[in-house]
Design an enzyme around this catalytic site. Structure first.
Site, PDB file in Angstrom:
ATOM      1  N   ASN A  13      48.997   1.507  28.679  1.00  0.00           N
ATOM      2  CA  ASN A  13      47.940   1.307  27.664  1.00  0.00           C
ATOM      3  C   ASN A  13      48.559   1.302  26.361  1.00  0.00           C
ATOM      4  OD1 ASN A  13      45.115   2.438  28.599  1.00  0.00           O
ATOM      5  ND2 ASN A  13      46.565   3.378  29.715  1.00  0.00           N
ATOM      6  N   MET A  89      52.149  13.222  30.022  1.00  0.00           N
ATOM      7  CA  MET A  89      52.022  14.049  31.122  1.00  0.00           C
ATOM      8  C   MET A  89      52.333  15.653  30.633  1.00  0.00           C
ATOM      9  SD  MET A  89      50.696  12.048  33.187  1.00  0.00           S
ATOM     10  CE  MET A  89      50.522  13.047  34.872  1.00  0.00           C
ATOM     11  N   ARG A  90      51.909  15.967  29.545  1.00  0.00           N
ATOM     12  CA  ARG A  90      51.935  17.376  29.165  1.00  0.00           C
ATOM     13  C   ARG A  90      50.694  17.726  28.249  1.00  0.00           C
ATOM     14  NH1 ARG A  90      56.870  19.854  29.600  1.00  0.00           N
ATOM     15  NH2 ARG A  90      58.211  17.775  30.445  1.00  0.00           N
ATOM     16  N   LEU A  91      50.363  19.122  28.614  1.00  0.00           N
ATOM     17  CA  LEU A  91      49.337  19.882  27.740  1.00  0.00           C
ATOM     18  C   LEU A  91      49.875  19.953  26.781  1.00  0.00           C
ATOM     19  CD1 LEU A  91      46.414  20.246  28.691  1.00  0.00           C
ATOM     20  CD2 LEU A  91      47.044  22.600  29.452  1.00  0.00           C
ATOM     21  N   ASN A 106      42.925  10.996  23.623  1.00  0.00           N
ATOM     22  CA  ASN A 106      43.463  10.851  25.249  1.00  0.00           C
ATOM     23  C   ASN A 106      42.654  10.003  25.911  1.00  0.00           C
ATOM     24  OD1 ASN A 106      45.300  11.512  27.285  1.00  0.00           O
ATOM     25  ND2 ASN A 106      43.672  12.901  28.143  1.00  0.00           N
ATOM     26  N   HIS A 108      41.504   9.231  29.948  1.00  0.00           N
ATOM     27  CA  HIS A 108      41.424   9.828  31.081  1.00  0.00           C
ATOM     28  C   HIS A 108      40.801   8.906  32.244  1.00  0.00           C
ATOM     29  CE1 HIS A 108      41.431  13.160  34.139  1.00  0.00           C
ATOM     30  NE2 HIS A 108      40.431  12.664  34.440  1.00  0.00           N
TER      31      HIS A 108
HETATM   32  C1  GRF Z   1      46.244   6.089  32.564  1.00  0.00           C
HETATM   33  O1  GRF Z   1      45.669   5.847  33.704  1.00  0.00           O
HETATM   34  C2  GRF Z   1      45.626   6.888  31.820  1.00  0.00           C
HETATM   35  O2  GRF Z   1      44.293   7.180  31.961  1.00  0.00           O
HETATM   36  C3  GRF Z   1      46.209   8.328  32.146  1.00  0.00           C
HETATM   37  O3  GRF Z   1      47.466   8.061  32.491  1.00  0.00           O
HETATM   38  C4  GRF Z   1      47.759   6.676  32.810  1.00  0.00           C
HETATM   39  C5  GRF Z   1      48.627   5.999  32.146  1.00  0.00           C
HETATM   40  O4  GRF Z   1      49.056   4.737  32.270  1.00  0.00           O
HETATM   41  N1  GRF Z   1      45.720   9.273  31.074  1.00  0.00           N
HETATM   42  P1  GRF Z   1      49.904   3.952  31.337  1.00  0.00           P
HETATM   43  O5  GRF Z   1      51.379   4.633  31.348  1.00  0.00           O
HETATM   44  O6  GRF Z   1      49.342   3.521  29.929  1.00  0.00           O
HETATM   45  O7  GRF Z   1      50.326   2.595  32.484  1.00  0.00           O
END
Ligand code: GRF
Length: 200
Positions: A13, A89-91, A106, A108
């Site tokens: 992303n 990966m953290r809240l 964010n 999801h």
């Molecule tokens: C994505 O699927 C997003 O929806 C989720 O974590 C993943 C991140 O993928 N929150 P990347 O690191 O951007 O490839």
């Protein structure tokens, strides 16, 4: 507009956002990429694009508040207007969220409020829903619970595996995340309670 992208993993992303900036369809400055994992591939992508990187591991701090304060200070030094969580990966703590109220997004990989948490794709598949999708939302102090900016649905096929479904989900993500950031940068998003109105 200065943005900070927060990552922990692959960074596809992040790459999509960088590509949109390069293509001129997204007019923001990716000032810094922030990670909690020092050797994740997302950081390599950032360096390849000559973007400054910072790594803060909460384990290196005595308390959560100390960690938060150091990250906030770094963001303030870079005059960050928007934080874009892209596989971070953290809240975030309520203290942190409050500092950047309505300025954190964010993405999801499911249609919120269904299938919150880290396994959105597999959970939707296991549940047997026929439709899932992608949600971009503002971040509040809860888990995947803030006001929704954009959503796009896709159909689950009988023969889908987690991998095949993830591939289609990611394609949507890479299209709609830069779009959501663009709407914010152009001042087109207005939050009214739980609702986000977008002046398109
Ligand atoms: C994505 O699927 C997003 O929806 C989720 O974590 C993943 C991140 O993928 N929150 P990347 O690191 O951007 O490839």
């Amino acid at each position: 507009m200065n943005i900070a992208v927060f990552v922990s993993g692959k960074g596809t992303n992040l790459e999509a956002i960088i590509a949109a900036v390069k293509a001129g369809t997204l007019k923001v400055n990716v000032s810094v990429v922030v990670s909690d994992v020092k050797d994740c591939f997302a950081l390599t992508r950032a360096r390849n694009a000559n973007i400054k990187t910072l790594t803060f591991n909460p384990k290196d701090f005595k308390t959560r508040i100390e960690f938060d304060k150091v990250v906030i200070k770094a963001l303030e030094e870079h005059n960050i207007d928007l934080i874009v969580l892209a596989g971070y990966m953290r809240l975030l703590s309520p203290f942190f969220v409050n500092k950047f109220k309505n300025r954190i997004m964010n993405i999801h990989p499911a249609l919120l409020p269904s299938f919150k948490g880290t396994q959105g794709i597999g959970d939707a598949l296991d549940y047997g829903v026929k439709v899932t999708g992608v949600t971009v939302h503002f971040v509040d102090a809860g888990l995947d619970s803030g006001p929704i900016i954009l959503q796009e649905a896709l159909k689950i096929k009988d023969e889908d595996t987690e991998e095949s479904l993830a591939e289609r989900i990611h394609k949507i993500e890479h299209r709609i995340y830069p779009e959501a950031v663009r709407l914010f940068a152009e001042g087109k998003l207005r939050i009214e309670g739980r609702k986000v109105r977008s002046k398109l």
